[in-house]
Design a protein around this motif. Structure first.
Motif, PDB file in Angstrom:
ATOM      1  N   LEU A  75     -51.364  61.632  39.339  1.00 55.88           N
ATOM      2  CA  LEU A  75     -50.294  62.611  39.545  1.00 55.88           C
ATOM      3  C   LEU A  75     -49.010  62.268  38.783  1.00 55.88           C
ATOM      4  O   LEU A  75     -48.270  63.168  38.395  1.00 55.88           O
ATOM      5  CB  LEU A  75     -49.988  62.761  41.038  1.00 55.88           C
ATOM      6  CG  LEU A  75     -51.045  63.490  41.857  1.00 55.88           C
ATOM      7  CD1 LEU A  75     -50.658  63.512  43.334  1.00 55.88           C
ATOM      8  CD2 LEU A  75     -51.270  64.907  41.332  1.00 55.88           C
ATOM      9  N   ILE A  76     -48.746  60.996  38.564  1.00 51.41           N
ATOM     10  CA  ILE A  76     -47.528  60.621  37.833  1.00 51.41           C
ATOM     11  C   ILE A  76     -47.533  61.226  36.431  1.00 51.41           C
ATOM     12  O   ILE A  76     -46.572  61.901  36.048  1.00 51.41           O
ATOM     13  CB  ILE A  76     -47.308  59.097  37.843  1.00 51.41           C
ATOM     14  CG1 ILE A  76     -46.880  58.661  39.250  1.00 51.41           C
ATOM     15  CG2 ILE A  76     -46.275  58.679  36.797  1.00 51.41           C
ATOM     16  CD1 ILE A  76     -46.792  57.164  39.460  1.00 51.41           C
ATOM     17  N   PRO A  77     -48.595  61.045  35.622  1.00 50.09           N
ATOM     18  CA  PRO A  77     -48.578  61.720  34.317  1.00 50.09           C
ATOM     19  C   PRO A  77     -48.631  63.247  34.424  1.00 50.09           C
ATOM     20  O   PRO A  77     -48.141  63.947  33.532  1.00 50.09           O
ATOM     21  CB  PRO A  77     -49.787  61.159  33.574  1.00 50.09           C
ATOM     22  CG  PRO A  77     -50.615  60.472  34.567  1.00 50.09           C
ATOM     23  CD  PRO A  77     -49.739  60.138  35.736  1.00 50.09           C
ATOM     24  N   ILE A  80     -45.111  64.323  34.573  1.00 53.51           N
ATOM     25  CA  ILE A  80     -44.517  64.191  33.238  1.00 53.51           C
ATOM     26  C   ILE A  80     -44.943  65.373  32.373  1.00 53.51           C
ATOM     27  O   ILE A  80     -44.123  65.995  31.693  1.00 53.51           O
ATOM     28  CB  ILE A  80     -44.927  62.846  32.588  1.00 53.51           C
ATOM     29  CG1 ILE A  80     -44.422  61.665  33.425  1.00 53.51           C
ATOM     30  CG2 ILE A  80     -44.409  62.752  31.158  1.00 53.51           C
ATOM     31  CD1 ILE A  80     -45.048  60.336  33.061  1.00 53.51           C
ATOM     32  N   PHE A  81     -46.221  65.686  32.416  1.00 56.81           N
ATOM     33  CA  PHE A  81     -46.766  66.786  31.623  1.00 56.81           C
ATOM     34  C   PHE A  81     -46.141  68.126  32.029  1.00 56.81           C
ATOM     35  O   PHE A  81     -45.738  68.920  31.179  1.00 56.81           O
ATOM     36  CB  PHE A  81     -48.295  66.832  31.774  1.00 56.81           C
ATOM     37  CG  PHE A  81     -48.958  67.885  30.937  1.00 56.81           C
ATOM     38  CD1 PHE A  81     -49.151  67.686  29.583  1.00 56.81           C
ATOM     39  CD2 PHE A  81     -49.382  69.081  31.503  1.00 56.81           C
ATOM     40  CE1 PHE A  81     -49.755  68.657  28.804  1.00 56.81           C
ATOM     41  CE2 PHE A  81     -49.985  70.060  30.738  1.00 56.81           C
ATOM     42  CZ  PHE A  81     -50.178  69.845  29.375  1.00 56.81           C
ATOM     43  N   ILE A  82     -46.059  68.380  33.326  1.00 62.10           N
ATOM     44  CA  ILE A  82     -45.474  69.644  33.810  1.00 62.10           C
ATOM     45  C   ILE A  82     -44.022  69.769  33.357  1.00 62.10           C
ATOM     46  O   ILE A  82     -43.586  70.832  32.910  1.00 62.10           O
ATOM     47  CB  ILE A  82     -45.580  69.749  35.349  1.00 62.10           C
ATOM     48  CG1 ILE A  82     -47.044  69.957  35.760  1.00 62.10           C
ATOM     49  CG2 ILE A  82     -44.698  70.870  35.890  1.00 62.10           C
ATOM     50  CD1 ILE A  82     -47.296  69.828  37.254  1.00 62.10           C
ATOM     51  N   THR A  83     -43.266  68.687  33.461  1.00 61.62           N
ATOM     52  CA  THR A  83     -41.864  68.713  33.045  1.00 61.62           C
ATOM     53  C   THR A  83     -41.752  68.972  31.548  1.00 61.62           C
ATOM     54  O   THR A  83     -40.926  69.781  31.109  1.00 61.62           O
ATOM     55  CB  THR A  83     -41.165  67.385  33.420  1.00 61.62           C
ATOM     56  OG1 THR A  83     -41.352  67.151  34.823  1.00 61.62           O
ATOM     57  CG2 THR A  83     -39.688  67.430  33.096  1.00 61.62           C
ATOM     58  N   LEU A 174     -38.140  70.523  21.507  1.00 62.33           N
ATOM     59  CA  LEU A 174     -39.572  70.743  21.289  1.00 62.33           C
ATOM     60  C   LEU A 174     -40.294  69.480  20.837  1.00 62.33           C
ATOM     61  O   LEU A 174     -41.403  69.192  21.304  1.00 62.33           O
ATOM     62  CB  LEU A 174     -39.787  71.868  20.266  1.00 62.33           C
ATOM     63  CG  LEU A 174     -39.449  73.275  20.755  1.00 62.33           C
ATOM     64  CD1 LEU A 174     -39.577  74.289  19.620  1.00 62.33           C
ATOM     65  CD2 LEU A 174     -40.329  73.667  21.934  1.00 62.33           C
ATOM     66  N   VAL A 175     -39.687  68.736  19.933  1.00 64.62           N
ATOM     67  CA  VAL A 175     -40.339  67.515  19.430  1.00 64.62           C
ATOM     68  C   VAL A 175     -40.472  66.481  20.543  1.00 64.62           C
ATOM     69  O   VAL A 175     -41.553  65.923  20.761  1.00 64.62           O
ATOM     70  CB  VAL A 175     -39.570  66.935  18.215  1.00 64.62           C
ATOM     71  CG1 VAL A 175     -40.035  65.531  17.888  1.00 64.62           C
ATOM     72  CG2 VAL A 175     -39.733  67.841  17.005  1.00 64.62           C
ATOM     73  N   ILE A 176     -39.379  66.217  21.256  1.00 64.92           N
ATOM     74  CA  ILE A 176     -39.414  65.216  22.334  1.00 64.92           C
ATOM     75  C   ILE A 176     -40.386  65.653  23.432  1.00 64.92           C
ATOM     76  O   ILE A 176     -41.245  64.876  23.872  1.00 64.92           O
ATOM     77  CB  ILE A 176     -38.002  64.977  22.919  1.00 64.92           C
ATOM     78  CG1 ILE A 176     -37.071  64.394  21.855  1.00 64.92           C
ATOM     79  CG2 ILE A 176     -38.055  64.085  24.151  1.00 64.92           C
ATOM     80  CD1 ILE A 176     -37.516  63.081  21.271  1.00 64.92           C
ATOM     81  N   SER A 177     -40.280  66.890  23.863  1.00 65.06           N
ATOM     82  CA  SER A 177     -41.129  67.378  24.955  1.00 65.06           C
ATOM     83  C   SER A 177     -42.601  67.422  24.548  1.00 65.06           C
ATOM     84  O   SER A 177     -43.476  67.076  25.347  1.00 65.06           O
ATOM     85  CB  SER A 177     -40.658  68.757  25.419  1.00 65.06           C
ATOM     86  OG  SER A 177     -39.345  68.673  25.915  1.00 65.06           O
ATOM     87  N   SER A 178     -42.881  67.816  23.309  1.00 61.40           N
ATOM     88  CA  SER A 178     -44.276  67.866  22.839  1.00 61.40           C
ATOM     89  C   SER A 178     -44.874  66.469  22.744  1.00 61.40           C
ATOM     90  O   SER A 178     -46.027  66.249  23.137  1.00 61.40           O
ATOM     91  CB  SER A 178     -44.348  68.559  21.481  1.00 61.40           C
ATOM     92  OG  SER A 178     -43.920  69.888  21.578  1.00 61.40           O
ATOM     93  N   LEU A 185     -50.727  63.765  28.648  1.00 60.86           N
ATOM     94  CA  LEU A 185     -52.095  64.283  28.670  1.00 60.86           C
ATOM     95  C   LEU A 185     -53.104  63.153  28.471  1.00 60.86           C
ATOM     96  O   LEU A 185     -54.125  63.086  29.166  1.00 60.86           O
ATOM     97  CB  LEU A 185     -52.256  65.355  27.593  1.00 60.86           C
ATOM     98  CG  LEU A 185     -53.504  66.214  27.634  1.00 60.86           C
ATOM     99  CD1 LEU A 185     -53.650  66.916  28.971  1.00 60.86           C
ATOM    100  CD2 LEU A 185     -53.479  67.224  26.503  1.00 60.86           C
ATOM    101  N   THR A 186     -52.796  62.249  27.569  1.00 56.48           N
ATOM    102  CA  THR A 186     -53.662  61.085  27.340  1.00 56.48           C
ATOM    103  C   THR A 186     -53.744  60.218  28.595  1.00 56.48           C
ATOM    104  O   THR A 186     -54.830  59.751  28.964  1.00 56.48           O
ATOM    105  CB  THR A 186     -53.114  60.245  26.152  1.00 56.48           C
ATOM    106  OG1 THR A 186     -53.047  61.079  25.004  1.00 56.48           O
ATOM    107  CG2 THR A 186     -53.997  59.055  25.867  1.00 56.48           C
TER     108      THR A 186
END
Length: 194
Positions: A75-77, A80-83, A174-178, A185-186
């Motif tokens: 759930l922790i990642p 991060i992914f949702i944010t 976009l760059v930081i968030s992507s 995701l990894t």
């Protein structure tokens, strides 16, 4: 060294430890929408996150709630992914009062999940301590200072890229968030929860 100093330093070094980069990633992606002039908003955001993880950290450390470690490590990642995805999908006008309040709610709720991730670490440190109030407070204050250090680095870096190097604020976000979404995701795919 006093008990307070010991646990304060443990909290500080725990958050700044590059091996615990998942927490660093979450703080970075929380800050991706903001510039240095927004530091007050970001400090409130980070404090909401600290309050969230302080609550579950205390509850789990006191054995009031039990957590499935594998589920929390997954759930922790996810948080991060949702944010990160939320940052990517968000329009340029991200400072409206409703969206700022939503950010605080996200930070508080996701802090609850991250606190459960810290609980096993802190419980192993506390051992058989009779009173955990001072160690718990000191550890959380150390975590908060560590987060403030990360925030300062991210906001200064963002300001350099956007204000001095003329990178579009949208591109920075976009760059930081992507990048953070890809790492999250990894981490999700590598979680033992599956």
């Amino acid at each position: 060294m006093s008990t307070f100093s010991l646990y304060f330093n443990l909290g500080l070094t725990h958050i700044l430890d590059i091996l615990g980069y998942d927490h660093i990633l979450f703080v970075v992606v929380l800050c991706a929408l903001y510039m240095l002039r927004d530091w007050r908003k970001v400090l409130i955001l980070i404090t909401a996150f600290t309050i969230g993880h302080s609550i579950t950290l205390a509850l789990a450390t006191l054995n009031i709630i039990q957590v499935n470690v594998a589920l929390i490590e997954f759930l922790i990642p996810v948080t991060i992914f949702i944010t990160a995805v939320s940052n990517i999908l968000r329009g340029q006008r991200s400072s409206s009062p409703q969206k700022v309040q939503l950010n605080y709610a996200y930070a508080l709720f996701f802090g609850l999940i991250h606190g459960m991730g810290f609980s096993n670490y802190l419980r192993s440190l506390l051992g058989k301590e009779e009173d955990i109030t001072v160690p718990l407070l000191a550890f959380n204050l150390g975590l908060e200072l560590g987060q403030v250090i990360i925030v300062a680095i991210v906001l200064v870096t963002a300001s350099v890229f956007v204000s001095i190097l003329s990178v579009a604020r949208r591109d920075w976000k976009l760059v930081i968030s992507s990048a953070v979404a890809g790492i999250a995701l990894t981490l999700m795919m590598g979680a033992k929860f599956w």
